[in-house]
Write an enzyme that holds these catalytic residues in place. Structure first.
Site, mmCIF file in Angstrom:
data_model
loop_
_atom_site.group_PDB
_atom_site.id
_atom_site.type_symbol
_atom_site.label_atom_id
_atom_site.label_comp_id
_atom_site.label_asym_id
_atom_site.label_seq_id
_atom_site.Cartn_x
_atom_site.Cartn_y
_atom_site.Cartn_z
ATOM 1 N N ASN A 265 0.824 -1.212 0.000
ATOM 2 C CA ASN A 265 0.000 0.000 0.000
ATOM 3 C C ASN A 265 0.859 1.262 0.000
ATOM 4 O O ASN A 265 1.817 1.363 0.751
ATOM 5 C CB ASN A 265 -0.880 0.031 1.245
ATOM 6 C CG ASN A 265 -1.490 -1.314 1.555
ATOM 7 O OD1 ASN A 265 -2.210 -1.854 0.735
ATOM 8 N ND2 ASN A 265 -1.158 -1.878 2.706
ATOM 9 N N GLU A 298 8.377 -5.249 -1.007
ATOM 10 C CA GLU A 298 7.291 -4.253 -0.880
ATOM 11 C C GLU A 298 7.813 -2.854 -1.197
ATOM 12 O O GLU A 298 7.130 -2.052 -1.824
ATOM 13 C CB GLU A 298 6.655 -4.296 0.515
ATOM 14 C CG GLU A 298 6.143 -5.673 0.959
ATOM 15 C CD GLU A 298 5.313 -6.413 -0.070
ATOM 16 O OE1 GLU A 298 4.597 -5.765 -0.857
ATOM 17 O OE2 GLU A 298 5.382 -7.669 -0.080
ATOM 18 N N HIS A 301 8.063 -2.335 -4.909
ATOM 19 C CA HIS A 301 6.752 -2.133 -5.538
ATOM 20 C C HIS A 301 6.411 -0.649 -5.681
ATOM 21 O O HIS A 301 5.564 -0.286 -6.495
ATOM 22 C CB HIS A 301 5.649 -2.779 -4.688
ATOM 23 C CG HIS A 301 5.280 -4.180 -5.092
ATOM 24 N ND1 HIS A 301 5.100 -4.569 -6.399
ATOM 25 C CD2 HIS A 301 5.009 -5.288 -4.342
ATOM 26 C CE1 HIS A 301 4.744 -5.853 -6.434
ATOM 27 N NE2 HIS A 301 4.693 -6.314 -5.198
HETATM 28 N N1 TRP Z 1 0.960 -7.570 -3.496
HETATM 29 C C1 TRP Z 1 1.340 -8.376 -2.383
HETATM 30 C C2 TRP Z 1 2.790 -8.720 -2.564
HETATM 31 O O1 TRP Z 1 3.319 -9.027 -3.493
HETATM 32 C C3 TRP Z 1 0.577 -9.650 -2.305
HETATM 33 C C4 TRP Z 1 -0.541 -9.681 -1.338
HETATM 34 C C5 TRP Z 1 -0.513 -9.340 -0.061
HETATM 35 C C6 TRP Z 1 -1.838 -10.178 -1.557
HETATM 36 N N2 TRP Z 1 -1.728 -9.591 0.517
HETATM 37 C C7 TRP Z 1 -2.528 -10.103 -0.374
HETATM 38 C C8 TRP Z 1 -2.475 -10.696 -2.637
HETATM 39 C C9 TRP Z 1 -3.848 -10.520 -0.253
HETATM 40 C C10 TRP Z 1 -3.788 -11.110 -2.536
HETATM 41 C C11 TRP Z 1 -4.471 -11.019 -1.347
HETATM 42 O O2 TRP Z 1 3.639 -8.670 -1.852
HETATM 43 ZN ZN ZN Z 2 4.510 -8.298 -4.686
#
Ligand code: TRP
Ligand code: ZN
Length: 869
Positions: A265, A298, A301
């Site tokens: 986030n 993270e 990202h």
């Molecule tokens: N985007 C997150 C990551 O790569 C993945 C993730 C975290 C996620 N919580 C989640 C995906 C819940 C689906 C549902 O690190």
């Molecule tokens: Zn990721």
């Protein structure tokens, strides 16, 4: 099922009719419920459009207004809210009530212990308010949170804090503004009482960034490694990718109840506490490395995911494959490249290859999805990273970085596709990636079959490579891919033979593009030994008829460490396969002395890193071995793997013991060299535990340990060797750590993988342990997940008890937490890989689950595919 869940197809993508440019969110967090008021600025995107469907799930609608007036033109459906007779541009106000305390799915807004937190990826924002919950709608968010001040002193959301104050009845409020437009899946809110670790980082261009890590009270001393990792990540992204952070604050919150590893986030990462908390008493070396990797992931990202996001969820690998590649490079640049590569390759060859030949097989960019949460897979993440890595191999670092620059120039601030990424790489480098694009649409694991001939009179050596991708559950027809195939030739004295084709030198990376190709190397004066698929240059299987001598030679002479390890793995594979067949035919296990000598040589090597020796001495998992066979014979595989361990323990007793004693370290540090030595010493312990009188040695290791790595290694050794001291060591550990779920996870995992005959009864008993709860995903995965995935002999027990145990648990989780249930289900999906009796027993449980009357979409999708196949 009352209603059949509907699939979505990649080919059906259409841009939205309306978009939302700004959203002003207001959260009133009350004991009984939360009231969410969303004020959105909506704009028509397609002329003539006058209705829109907002996504919503489990919301209680309180109010709808457009431009300040109650709006009567709407209807509620099970999927959301249909608004009609809409103007071209308007302000939409929606008020909803939600129940965070009753939210056990850990998606949307929920309570983790005493704190509120959110998880919105992939489609969780629709559990907070009615919205265009799709990643191609990018809005600027402001968020105001009001809650009780003493219970929730910290009220956090994305971006910068722009206001705060007191409210009535001991409550207070904070307002946040995120200057970067973002999709709803990157929204986050946290409210609670925490200990806070603060630090600062100055970016290369001079931006002063506040770094804040929020942990449960009392855990401050366990947050420092996460902070160090965060600063290292920020620096590394500047140095290697020329990317800087873009806000004045970066927050991380650690929570105990979380479905996955962590979530990126914007400006407010939410982490599974497993990937934040560490000190030498509670965390193993592996935990420390995991924290570094996930904190990095993270953070990375922020550019690959947030600044450039995904147009639709079929493009998930655009951000995940690329970000995994980046976190792997980060770990490799900071630590041991060879050890990192080995770890990644073990995951590919084990669970990812297994996914590719199961009922859920899909390309890294899926074509058809029922429940998006089911596609956060090893294929999208790990194979996705391998696909990026192949581009990096084909382009080289300099052109790859040019490609990254062009990608950001073109797509910063937008929602992009995998095609956009490949195009940027192609345009920046001039390398033709037309055929390479197939990696995005073709599923399955390609197999390379190689033959070679040496022509003494011509002084040529030729290599014929066939590529073949077996049909997968989702896709029958396969085409030839562009496969970078990295090779090297060695002379008998270990000298590297320069590769020459058509009279001139060529690089190590051959481009395979056809079903069958022959490469002829000139000026080769003796029959060489070939090192192939170096660094695992492509995610494929390799068949070549190596002799034991050639593999033993490569274990010593290959120039790169990965190739030496890989030669050892191939030598083991050869003899494991042969022995499984022997056992099945009722013959005796046997391992030639030359194999033992090759491994003894590695054990005694003076030039290899301890960490690498430890990897060479670590056998492939039973699951990886299972993948080599048409029908998985769990019992024979277990027996053979065990026999090899005993053969090693027996043959190398003196060497293992000498290394074990010389590698003892007085002080615990997490320097890579110290970790490597610990790793080798603990591998030695695991073998020594199999010999006579190991009880004393293992107990002493446990008692003298001054860190969790050694403590956990002693427990694991006692557990796997079924030593007499096992019970007392396990009891001592559990008495000490019952209050700490994260530490107990290591203990639950050992209960799960216990080789004893009564393993299942014991696992069931441990579900009553004070530290266990099915509501907590980490606990569930440690005990139940470990049993079902990593205790194949007992999970696949011929009486079907393992299968029934799993489906009993899935019936509970189906309603409370379908995301966790769906991941836990995976071992049952692979029924086709087993004998008929086991297939029948597995099918019985799948059918039992399929008949549930409130079967979640997540389970529905997977079970149906498994039963169809
Ligand atoms: N985007 C997150 C990551 O790569 C993945 C993730 C975290 C996620 N919580 C989640 C995906 C819940 C689906 C549902 O690190
Ligand atoms: Zn990721």
């Amino acid at each position: 099922m009352t209603q059949q869940p509907q699939a979505k197809y990649r080919k059906d993508y259409t841009a939205p009719d309306f978009t939302i440019t700004h959203i002003d969110l207001d959260f009133d967090l009350l004991d009984s419920h939360a009231r969410v008021t969303a004020k959105s600025q909506v704009k028509q995107m397609v002329a003539g459009a006058d209705s829109m469907i907002l996504d919503g799930d489990g919301l209680t609608l309180k109010k709808i207004e457009i431009d300040g007036k109650a709006w009567p033109h709407y209807s509620e459906t099970t999927e959301g809210l249909i608004l009609s007779q809409l103007p071209k541009e308007f302000e939409l106000l929606i008020e909803t009530d939600i129940d965070p305390a009753g939210n056990t799915s850990l998606e949307g807004l929920y309570k983790s212990d005493g704190a509120y937190c959110t998880q919105c990826e992939a489609e969780g924002f629709r559990r907070i308010t009615y919205y265009l919950d799709r990643p191609d709608v990018l809005a600027k968010f402001t968020t105001t949170i009001t809650a009780d001040k003493s219970a929730y002193p910290f009220l956090l959301s994305n971006g910068n804090k722009v206001g705060e104050g007191d409210a009535d009845n001991g409550r207070h409020w904070v307002k946040w503004e995120d200057p970067h437009a973002k999709p709803s899946y990157l929204f986050a809110l946290v409210a609670g009482d925490f200990d806070l670790l603060s630090d600062r980082y100055t970016t290369r261009s001079g931006r002063d960034v506040a770094l804040e890590i929020f942990v449960d009270k009392g855990n401050l001393d366990r947050a420092t490694h996460a902070m160090t990792s965060l600063k290292n990540s920020m620096k590394w992204d500047e140095d290697r990718f020329d990317l800087e952070y873009d806000l004045d604050i970066y927050m991380i919150v650690a929570v105990d109840f979380f479905n996955m590893g962590a979530m990126e986030n914007k400006g407010l990462n939410v982490f599974n506490s497993k990937y934040v908390l560490a000190n030498s008493d509670t965390a193993t070396d592996t935990d420390y490395l995991g924290i570094e990797a996930v904190i990095g992931h993270e953070y990375f990202h922020n550019w690959t995911g947030n600044r450039v996001t995904c147009r639709d969820w079929f493009q998930l690998s655009l951000k995940e494959g690329l970000t995994v590649f980046r976190d792997q490079e980060f770990s490799s640049d900071l630590g041991s490249r060879a050890v990192n590569r080995i770890g990644n390759v073990r995951i590919m060859r084990g669970p990812q290859f297994a996914e590719d030949c199961g009922p859920m097989a899909h390309p890294i960019r899926p074509e058809k999805v029922i429940e998006m949460n089911n596609f956060y897979t090893l294929t999208v993440y790990e194979k996705g990273s391998e696909v990026i890595r192949m581009m990096h191999t084909l382009l080289g670092e300099t052109s790859f970085q040019k490609g990254m620059k062009l990608y950001f120039e073109r797509h910063d601030g937008t929602a992009a596709t995998c095609e956009d990424f490949v195009k940027a790489m192609e345009d920046a480098s001039g390398v033709d990636l037309v055929q390479f694009r197939l990696w995005y649409s073709q599923s399955g694991t390609p197999e390379l079959t190689v033959t070679s001939t040496f022509d003494e009179t011509q002084q040529t050596f030729s290599l014929t490579v066939k590529q073949f991708t077996p049909a997968t559950a989702d896709q029958k027809e396969k085409q030839a891919l562009l496969i970078p195939f990295d090779v090297e030739l060695y002379a008998a004295d270990g000298r590297v033979i320069e590769l020459q084709c058509n009279g001139s030198p060529v690089g190590n990376v051959l481009h395979l593009t056809q079903d069958e190709q022959t490469f002829i190397f000139q000026n080769v004066s003796e029959k060489p030994v070939i090192s192939m698929l170096r660094e695992f240059s492509a995610p494929v299987k390799l068949n070549y008829d190596y002799s034991d001598e050639e593999l033993a030679f490569l274990m010593v002479h290959a120039r790169n460490e990965f190739a030496r390890w890989d030669a050892g793995q191939m030598l083991l594979a050869k003899h494991i396969k042969a022995n499984v067949v022997r056992i099945q035919q009722g013959d005796a296990f046997s391992l030639p002395d030359d194999v033992l000598d090759a491994f003894r040589g590695v054990l005694l090597s003076k030039e290899l890193d301890a960490a690498l020796i430890a990897e060479v001495m670590t056998l492939p998992s039973e699951n990886e071995i299972g993948g080599w066979f048409e029908v998985v014979d769990v019992d024979a595989i277990h027996q053979v793997r065990d026999a090899i361990k005993h053969a090693f323990a027996d043959a190398f007793n003196d060497e293992l013991s000498a290394i074990y004693h010389t590698l003892r370290q007085e002080r615990y540090t997490i320097a890579h060299d110290a970790m490597g030595k610990r790793s080798l010493r603990n591998v030695c312990l695991s073998y020594l535990a199999l010999n006579e009188n190991a009880d004393a040695l293992v107990s002493e290791h446990f008692n003298q340990s001054n860190n969790m790595t050694d403590t956990a290694a002693a427990l694991a050794a006692a557990n796997h060797a079924e030593l007499d001291c096992r019970q007392s060591l396990m009891d001592t550990f559990s008495d000490k750590w019952t209050h700490d779920g994260l530490v107990m996870d290591k203990w639950f995992m050992l209960q799960g993988t216990n080789p004893a005959d009564d393993a299942l009864e014991n696992v069931k008993a441990q579900m009553e342990h004070a530290a266990f709860s099915l509501k907590n995903p980490n606990r569930t995965r440690s005990l139940v997940g470990a049993f079902c995935n990593n205790n194949p002999v007992h999970f696949h027990s011929k009486d079907g008890s393992g299968y029934k145990f799993l489906s009993d648990i899935l019936i509970q989780l189906n309603e409370s937490n379908p995301q966790v249930a769906s991941r836990l289900l995976d071992p049952l999906l692979k029924l086709k890989r087993f004998d008929e009796e086991r297939q029948r027993l597995m099918r019985e449980q799948l059918e039992r689950l399929a008949a549930l009357d409130k079967l979640a979409k997540d389970l529905y999708e997977k079970i149906n595919k498994a039963l169809e196949a």
